[in-house]
Design a protein around this motif. Structure first.
Motif, PDB file in Angstrom:
ATOM      1  N   VAL A  70       0.841  -1.200   0.000  1.00  0.00           N
ATOM      2  CA  VAL A  70       0.000   0.000   0.000  1.00  0.00           C
ATOM      3  C   VAL A  70       0.873   1.245   0.000  1.00  0.00           C
ATOM      4  O   VAL A  70       0.635   2.189  -0.753  1.00  0.00           O
ATOM      5  N   TYR A  71       1.905   1.249   0.839  1.00  0.00           N
ATOM      6  CA  TYR A  71       2.784   2.412   0.903  1.00  0.00           C
ATOM      7  C   TYR A  71       3.599   2.593  -0.372  1.00  0.00           C
ATOM      8  O   TYR A  71       4.023   3.700  -0.689  1.00  0.00           O
ATOM      9  N   ASP A  72       3.814   1.516  -1.112  1.00  0.00           N
ATOM     10  CA  ASP A  72       4.585   1.599  -2.344  1.00  0.00           C
ATOM     11  C   ASP A  72       3.762   2.110  -3.526  1.00  0.00           C
ATOM     12  O   ASP A  72       4.324   2.465  -4.558  1.00  0.00           O
ATOM     13  N   LEU A  73       2.447   2.140  -3.401  1.00  0.00           N
ATOM     14  CA  LEU A  73       1.594   2.595  -4.502  1.00  0.00           C
ATOM     15  C   LEU A  73       1.801   4.078  -4.777  1.00  0.00           C
ATOM     16  O   LEU A  73       2.041   4.866  -3.871  1.00  0.00           O
ATOM     17  N   ASP A  74       1.663   4.442  -6.029  1.00  0.00           N
ATOM     18  CA  ASP A  74       1.739   5.843  -6.421  1.00  0.00           C
ATOM     19  C   ASP A  74       0.304   6.356  -6.566  1.00  0.00           C
ATOM     20  O   ASP A  74      -0.407   5.992  -7.497  1.00  0.00           O
ATOM     21  N   TYR A  75      -0.131   7.170  -5.620  1.00  0.00           N
ATOM     22  CA  TYR A  75      -1.520   7.635  -5.583  1.00  0.00           C
ATOM     23  C   TYR A  75      -1.761   8.876  -6.427  1.00  0.00           C
ATOM     24  O   TYR A  75      -2.901   9.226  -6.690  1.00  0.00           O
ATOM     25  N   ASP A  76      -0.693   9.552  -6.826  1.00  0.00           N
ATOM     26  CA  ASP A  76      -0.859  10.773  -7.601  1.00  0.00           C
ATOM     27  C   ASP A  76      -1.547  10.469  -8.924  1.00  0.00           C
ATOM     28  O   ASP A  76      -1.177   9.546  -9.642  1.00  0.00           O
TER      29      ASP A  76
END
Length: 126
Positions: A70-76
């Protein structure tokens, strides 16, 4: 008298698993293992404790892998719909972990995703 030969294999397994969590003091590690035990730790046999260790650490490892992903995902640049899908996916993946383990960190991650989704929604409205 109980079989003395049970002690070394048990202690070796305990030490091996504890070494995976070097920041925990011994009693912290034991409390972690028994934090959601089905009954008082006084009544556990060594074989039961070994099963508890395996089950608890397996779930903990699974949980940590999911959270790390989850922390590695790019949410931008994700749309609101895409963020909702990510949130739902995380909730679905963690159902069995959530049933077995209670982690504040999980709730924090889900809250941050909701806030991120709300921020995106506000930006779209403007």
């Amino acid at each position: 008298m109980r079989d003395i030969k049970r002690i070394k294999p048990f202690m070796n397994k305990l030490a091996k698993e504890w070494e995976k969590y070097p920041d925990l003091r011994f009693v912290q590690f034991v409390n972690f293992l028994f934090s959601e035990a089905e009954y008082d730790s006084f009544f556990y046999e060594e074989a039961d404790i070994l099963k508890l260790i395996d089950d608890k650490l397996k779930m903990s490892d699974k949980y940590n892998k999911i959270i790390d992903s989850v922390y590695d995902l790019d949410y931008d640049g994700l749309t609101i719909h895409e963020l909702e899908k990510v949130e739902l996916s995380i909730q679905n993946e963690l159902d069995d972990v959530r049933k077995s383990l209670k982690y504040k960190r999980l709730d924090d991650v889900l809250k941050s995703l909701k806030y991120k989704r709300l921020d995106e929604f506000q930006k779209k409205k403007e």
